[in-house]
Scaffold this motif. Structure first.
Motif, PDB file in Angstrom:
ATOM      1  N   LEU A 154       0.830  -1.194   0.000  1.00 59.14           N
ATOM      2  CA  LEU A 154       0.000   0.000   0.000  1.00 59.14           C
ATOM      3  C   LEU A 154       0.874   1.257   0.000  1.00 59.14           C
ATOM      4  N   LYS A 155       0.437   2.245  -0.746  1.00 64.49           N
ATOM      5  CA  LYS A 155       1.185   3.494  -0.893  1.00 64.49           C
ATOM      6  C   LYS A 155       0.800   4.442   0.248  1.00 64.49           C
ATOM      7  N   ILE A 156       1.793   4.845   1.057  1.00 64.34           N
ATOM      8  CA  ILE A 156       1.545   5.658   2.251  1.00 64.34           C
ATOM      9  C   ILE A 156       2.050   7.084   2.036  1.00 64.34           C
ATOM     10  N   LEU A 212      -3.305  19.592  -1.963  1.00 67.33           N
ATOM     11  CA  LEU A 212      -4.282  18.742  -2.654  1.00 67.33           C
ATOM     12  C   LEU A 212      -3.726  18.217  -3.974  1.00 67.33           C
ATOM     13  N   GLU A 213      -2.988  19.047  -4.693  1.00 69.26           N
ATOM     14  CA  GLU A 213      -2.385  18.616  -5.962  1.00 69.26           C
ATOM     15  C   GLU A 213      -1.366  17.497  -5.739  1.00 69.26           C
ATOM     16  N   ILE A 214      -0.578  17.623  -4.663  1.00 68.82           N
ATOM     17  CA  ILE A 214       0.396  16.571  -4.339  1.00 68.82           C
ATOM     18  C   ILE A 214      -0.321  15.263  -4.036  1.00 68.82           C
ATOM     19  N   VAL A 215      -1.402  15.341  -3.250  1.00 70.52           N
ATOM     20  CA  VAL A 215      -2.177  14.138  -2.927  1.00 70.52           C
ATOM     21  C   VAL A 215      -2.731  13.514  -4.195  1.00 70.52           C
ATOM     22  N   GLN A 216      -3.252  14.336  -5.083  1.00 70.44           N
ATOM     23  CA  GLN A 216      -3.834  13.831  -6.334  1.00 70.44           C
ATOM     24  C   GLN A 216      -2.767  13.184  -7.213  1.00 70.44           C
ATOM     25  N   ASP A 217      -1.609  13.810  -7.310  1.00 69.44           N
ATOM     26  CA  ASP A 217      -0.534  13.263  -8.146  1.00 69.44           C
ATOM     27  C   ASP A 217       0.065  12.001  -7.544  1.00 69.44           C
ATOM     28  N   TYR A 218       0.276  12.011  -6.235  1.00 66.95           N
ATOM     29  CA  TYR A 218       0.901  10.866  -5.560  1.00 66.95           C
ATOM     30  C   TYR A 218      -0.080   9.702  -5.440  1.00 66.95           C
ATOM     31  N   ASP A 219      -1.360  10.039  -5.307  1.00 65.97           N
ATOM     32  CA  ASP A 219      -2.462   9.078  -5.226  1.00 65.97           C
ATOM     33  C   ASP A 219      -2.211   7.983  -4.186  1.00 65.97           C
ATOM     34  N   PRO A 220      -2.063   8.362  -2.906  1.00 60.94           N
ATOM     35  CA  PRO A 220      -1.785   7.357  -1.874  1.00 60.94           C
ATOM     36  C   PRO A 220      -3.003   6.514  -1.539  1.00 60.94           C
ATOM     37  N   ASP A 221      -2.740   5.296  -1.086  1.00 59.04           N
ATOM     38  CA  ASP A 221      -3.808   4.441  -0.557  1.00 59.04           C
ATOM     39  C   ASP A 221      -4.091   4.799   0.902  1.00 59.04           C
ATOM     40  N   ILE A 222      -3.035   5.214   1.605  1.00 55.67           N
ATOM     41  CA  ILE A 222      -3.148   5.585   3.019  1.00 55.67           C
ATOM     42  C   ILE A 222      -2.601   6.992   3.213  1.00 55.67           C
ATOM     43  N   ILE A 223      -3.376   7.843   3.869  1.00 56.70           N
ATOM     44  CA  ILE A 223      -2.886   9.145   4.313  1.00 56.70           C
ATOM     45  C   ILE A 223      -2.768   9.062   5.833  1.00 56.70           C
ATOM     46  N   ALA A 224      -1.548   9.264   6.338  1.00 57.50           N
ATOM     47  CA  ALA A 224      -1.281   9.056   7.761  1.00 57.50           C
ATOM     48  C   ALA A 224      -0.892  10.353   8.447  1.00 57.50           C
ATOM     49  N   GLY A 225      -1.264  10.461   9.704  1.00 56.02           N
ATOM     50  CA  GLY A 225      -0.893  11.610  10.523  1.00 56.02           C
ATOM     51  C   GLY A 225      -0.865  11.213  11.983  1.00 56.02           C
ATOM     52  N   LYS A 346       4.771   2.807   8.885  1.00 55.59           N
ATOM     53  CA  LYS A 346       5.386   1.620   8.270  1.00 55.59           C
ATOM     54  C   LYS A 346       5.654   0.542   9.316  1.00 55.59           C
ATOM     55  N   MET A 347       6.084   0.968  10.500  1.00 55.83           N
ATOM     56  CA  MET A 347       6.397   0.014  11.563  1.00 55.83           C
ATOM     57  C   MET A 347       5.140  -0.661  12.117  1.00 55.83           C
ATOM     58  N   LEU A 348       4.080   0.133  12.344  1.00 54.39           N
ATOM     59  CA  LEU A 348       2.890  -0.369  13.032  1.00 54.39           C
ATOM     60  C   LEU A 348       1.812  -0.908  12.103  1.00 54.39           C
ATOM     61  N   LEU A 349       1.885  -0.551  10.827  1.00 59.42           N
ATOM     62  CA  LEU A 349       0.859  -0.989   9.879  1.00 59.42           C
ATOM     63  C   LEU A 349       0.713  -2.511   9.803  1.00 59.42           C
ATOM     64  N   PRO A 350       1.803  -3.287   9.804  1.00 59.08           N
ATOM     65  CA  PRO A 350       1.625  -4.750   9.774  1.00 59.08           C
ATOM     66  C   PRO A 350       0.776  -5.274  10.925  1.00 59.08           C
ATOM     67  N   ASP A 351       0.945  -4.712  12.130  1.00 58.27           N
ATOM     68  CA  ASP A 351       0.133  -5.131  13.282  1.00 58.27           C
ATOM     69  C   ASP A 351      -1.327  -4.756  13.076  1.00 58.27           C
ATOM     70  N   ILE A 352      -1.556  -3.540  12.583  1.00 61.43           N
ATOM     71  CA  ILE A 352      -2.935  -3.095  12.327  1.00 61.43           C
ATOM     72  C   ILE A 352      -3.572  -3.968  11.247  1.00 61.43           C
ATOM     73  N   GLU A 353      -2.797  -4.316  10.231  1.00 60.16           N
ATOM     74  CA  GLU A 353      -3.322  -5.155   9.143  1.00 60.16           C
ATOM     75  C   GLU A 353      -3.730  -6.535   9.653  1.00 60.16           C
ATOM     76  N   GLU A 354      -2.917  -7.122  10.535  1.00 56.72           N
ATOM     77  CA  GLU A 354      -3.258  -8.447  11.074  1.00 56.72           C
ATOM     78  C   GLU A 354      -4.516  -8.381  11.936  1.00 56.72           C
ATOM     79  N   LEU A 355      -4.652  -7.331  12.727  1.00 57.71           N
ATOM     80  CA  LEU A 355      -5.869  -7.158  13.526  1.00 57.71           C
ATOM     81  C   LEU A 355      -7.081  -6.961  12.622  1.00 57.71           C
ATOM     82  N   THR A 356      -6.874  -6.282  11.493  1.00 57.52           N
ATOM     83  CA  THR A 356      -7.945  -6.073  10.516  1.00 57.52           C
ATOM     84  C   THR A 356      -8.426  -7.408   9.960  1.00 57.52           C
ATOM     85  N   LYS A 357      -7.502  -8.298   9.696  1.00 60.69           N
ATOM     86  CA  LYS A 357      -7.881  -9.621   9.159  1.00 60.69           C
ATOM     87  C   LYS A 357      -8.622 -10.452  10.199  1.00 60.69           C
TER      88      LYS A 357
END
Length: 779
Positions: A154-156, A212-225, A346-357
């Protein structure tokens, strides 16, 4: 996959094999809810009359057999035209309940409040972050099935904003940074010699447009903050509205930012992309395991990444912007925040993904779920698989009643105060969950009619649990326990640095998270599967087994110096092989999935008394064979004291525990007090940090950090729910709270040194030193 239920059918966003994002509609989902009748024929007739009389949008009424709390019952299934119609239909027919003075043809209604997309995921057995093979006609899904291949990358895109009150009372965005793979940029509207990639625009309006233009051009799957649900996203939406900037493209369906508030929780949703506020996962799931003073980006990054924010206080940022100097430092500061958010994600996403499954829900929701919701959605997913009706959430009055209920928790053998040598700690592996699985603890198996004389008897209570039929919660937790045991066996065969090891370790951690929350969910007042009887049965069995271990340890000659819930602290000297044999014998006597583990050997341990005499639970420090300290319950790990007091206690702990130099410990305390009295300290070491857990207006008790926050607001500095307030106590009249000043406004020359000596340094130091009987004089 992201989901939106705003159209007829379920709208799904997914990534194709070529990496392109597409959307599809699954019109097969039909919204429905269940009615439990007393008299089925009468109930159907009366429901049909109400539907006709009120022209309700009901498309079909059918009969269905489902399981509720272990019993198969006959239900009426009512289909609605649209999902949002279900509450209206339910409200119309609930008059038939006898408890509401109706005809008494129905008992209750179920599943009318669960959102459409969540029901869809649970019912279909789908989970985000899996590949699916779909057959379509146009953009309509004809069939969908899961395919077992690794998920795509996934593109972050991480972002951070700097917000200042450029004009009094109006927060303005002065800088936005973005960070992702191959992208590192700052957007602002003041010219300077920037050493980072920057885009300087004319004003705040163009700044938002450029983002907004950067977001549109980069087209991320995940926007994180970090804390973006409560802070950045609402401000971005509000500023865009005021400046007439269309932010619709932040979502892939052009709906912009959708804010929603439930109780005290605010979320900011982007349709077609996943907005992850990494602070939520840290706060809900990781915080009990972290040593950080406060869950700020600075502290969490330092602990988890070994990296941290650049130093810049709010006043420094304000000065840099107002006077146009150190703007490059501000840009680097802002960009560093985005970089840290990206690395944490990037570090915590794998844990969140497993909980999602495991929960079968969306990445957006799972990343925000506390422990109770993770268990709840795992149970809901299992319920759908087993043709069960999901119990209703309790009403407000019922929750209030449950909150009054109390029962005895885990057994604690009070520790023997003082310094001990040659210690081993043994503990039960997932004690309460293994009891749930082993003793078939479930609401539907409690005091069953078939096992009154030979069921699983609960010590101290007139309760038993069925031995003939597996209970729902027991089976669900047992499956997770068995799966985790298999993974842990596999892990022993693998290189800890290998990719396969990392994947399996992430899975077992996710399983552990839900497993260990299962007991607490029984006692959670807002639980759909609440049971005080089950909760107190689990703790009763836990007390029985820890007492058994302590008793048998004493019989073997191992002196028990402390016991707490699932752990025993035994004084064994050098009898390491004997203790290993003891654990083996205990495990041979334990039933089912219960297991006692060797946690570690410790050279020394220091157990601390409580302030008013006696001894304290979970207040100790242990030194292992590698020279590492394990500390529980002492101020060193508390987040509401200044660093100076905590450092003093830690140094004294080392004098006492490592060096066994008690005279040196008292001497060191005198030196620390003298340093304060002679103004020989770092101002920052006296700052206390506390987080605002709710809006300022909701605080009834006015504590120091709330007063300090109000002083910031008075000066036009924006703070709110989630903000971390740093404050010091100054000299003057009034209570301690009234003399709390935020670090941004504090006067270093007015610090109340006597407050710090008498209320922070001496009490925390004496927590340890009072163990030792010798007379000593403080400076």
């Amino acid at each position: 996959m992201d989901i939106d239920d705003s159209q007829e059918g379920i709208l799904l966003f997914g990534i194709l094999e070529n990496g392109k994002c597409e959307k599809f509609i699954d019109s097969s989902y039909r919204p429905y809810f269940f009615v439990l009748p007393i008299d089925k024929k009468k109930a159907i007739k009366e429901i049909e009359e109400i539907v006709k009389k009120n022209s309700l949008p009901v498309t079909e009424i059918t009969e269905d057999r489902r399981i509720l709390h272990g019993e198969e019952k006959e239900f009426i299934k009512i289909y609605a035209k649209r999902h949002q119609d279900m509450q209206k239909i339910r409200d119309a027919i609930k008059v038939l309940e006898e408890k509401r003075g109706g005809s008494g043809s129905i008992i209750d209604e179920f599943e009318y409040q669960i959102s459409a997309y969540r029901t869809y995921l649970a019912e279909k057995g789908l989970s985000c972050l899996n590949w699916f093979e779909i057959e379509t006609k146009g953009n309509q899904i004809k069939s969908i099935k899961k395919v077992e291949i690794p998920p795509p990358k996934l593109k972050i895109l991480a972002f951070d904003m700097e917000v200042l009150e450029v004009q009094r009372g109006t927060p303005s965005i002065v800088m936005i940074s973005v960070f992702g793979e191959g992208l590192s940029k700052v957007i602002t509207y003041q010219e300077a010699k920037y050493t980072v990639d920057s885009n300087v625009v004319n004003d705040e309006k163009e700044l938002i447009k450029s983002f907004l233009e950067i977001v549109q051009d980069y087209d991320p799957d995940i926007i994180a903050g970090y804390n973006t649900d409560l802070y950045d996203m609402p401000i971005l939406r509000e500023r865009a509205k005021q400046l007439k900037v269309d932010i619709s493209i932040l979502s892939r369906d052009n709906s912009g930012i959708t804010l929603s508030k439930r109780a005290r929780f605010t979320t900011a949703r982007l349709i077609g992309r996943v907005h992850i506020d990494i602070f939520n996962f840290v706060f809900n799931i990781l915080s009990p395991m972290l040593q950080s003073e406060q869950l700020t980006l600075k502290n969490v990054s330092h602990e988890l990444l070994g990296d941290t924010k650049l130093d810049m206080e709010y006043e420094d940022i304000l000065q840099a912007w107002d006077k146009g100097h150190e703007l490059d430092k501000l840009a680097r500061y802002c960009l560093k925040d985005s970089e840290l958010v990206y690395e944490l994600t990037k570090m915590l996403l794998p844990d969140i993904e497993e909980l999602t499954k495991i929960t079968g829900q969306s990445l957006f929701d799972t990343s925000r779920m506390p422990y109770s919701q993770l268990v709840e959605w795992y149970y809901i997913k299992k319920s759908k698989q087993q043709n069960r009706v999901i119990p209703n959430q309790p009403k407000f009055d019922e929750i209030k009643e449950r909150q009054k209920a109390t029962y005895e928790g885990g057994f604690v053998k009070e520790p023997e105060v003082g310094l001990h040598k040659g210690i081993v700690v043994v503990d039960f592996a997932s004690l309460y969950p293994s009891i749930i699985a082993t003793y078939n603890i479930s609401i539907e198996t409690l005091n069953c009619s078939c096992c009154k004389d030979n069921g699983y008897k609960i010590p101290e209570f007139p309760y038993w649990f069925c031995k003939n039929k597996k209970g729902f919660e027991s089976q669900a937790i047992e499956e997770l326990l068995i799966e985790r045991l298999k993974l842990k066996k596999e892990l022993k065969k693998l290189d800890p640095l290998s990719h396969e090891y990392i994947l399996l370790d992430t899975k077992q951690r996710a399983l552990k998270t839900i497993i260990n929350a299962s007991y607490g969910y029984y006692a959670y007042p807002a639980s759909r599967w609440y049971s005080k009887e089950c909760a107190e049965s689990i703790t009763a069995l836990g007390r029985y087994w820890i007492k058994e271990v302590l008793k048998k340890a004493e019989q073997k000659g191992f002196h028990a110096i402390y016991g707490d819930t699932d752990s025993a602290f035994l004084k064994i000297g050098d009898k390491k092989e004997e203790i290993k044999q003891f654990i083996k014998e205990i495990n041979q006597s334990l039933p089912g999935l219960m297991r006692l583990d060797l946690e570690d050997f410790y050279v020394k341990g220091l157990f601390v008394p409580r302030e008013a005499g006696g001894v304290a639970k979970k207040r100790y420090a242990l030194l292992d064979e590698n020279g590492r300290l394990k500390i529980r319950g002492l101020e060193i790990v508390r987040r509401d004291l200044c660093r100076y007091a905590r450092q003093t206690q830690q140094e004294i702990l080392k004098f006492c525990l490592i060096d066994e130099n008690i005279e040196g410990a008292f001497k060191h305390l005198n030196e620390r007090i003298k340093a304060l009295q002679e103004n020989n300290y770092d101002f920052k070491d006296l700052v206390v940090y506390e987080q605002l857990s709710k809006p300022i207006s909701e605080y009834k008790l006015i504590s120091p950090h709330v007063i300090a926050a109000k002083k910031l607001i008075e000066k036009g500095i924006p703070v709110g729910e989630g903000s971390v307030i740093g404050y010091i106590i100054q000299k003057g009249s009034g209570s301690i709270s009234e003399r709390a000043y935020p670090v941004e406004l504090a006067d270093a020359s007015k610090i109340d040194i006597n407050y710090y000596i008498e209320n922070q340094v001496i009490p925390t130091a004496m927590r340890i030193l009072r163990i030792f009987k010798k007379e000593h004089t403080l400076f």
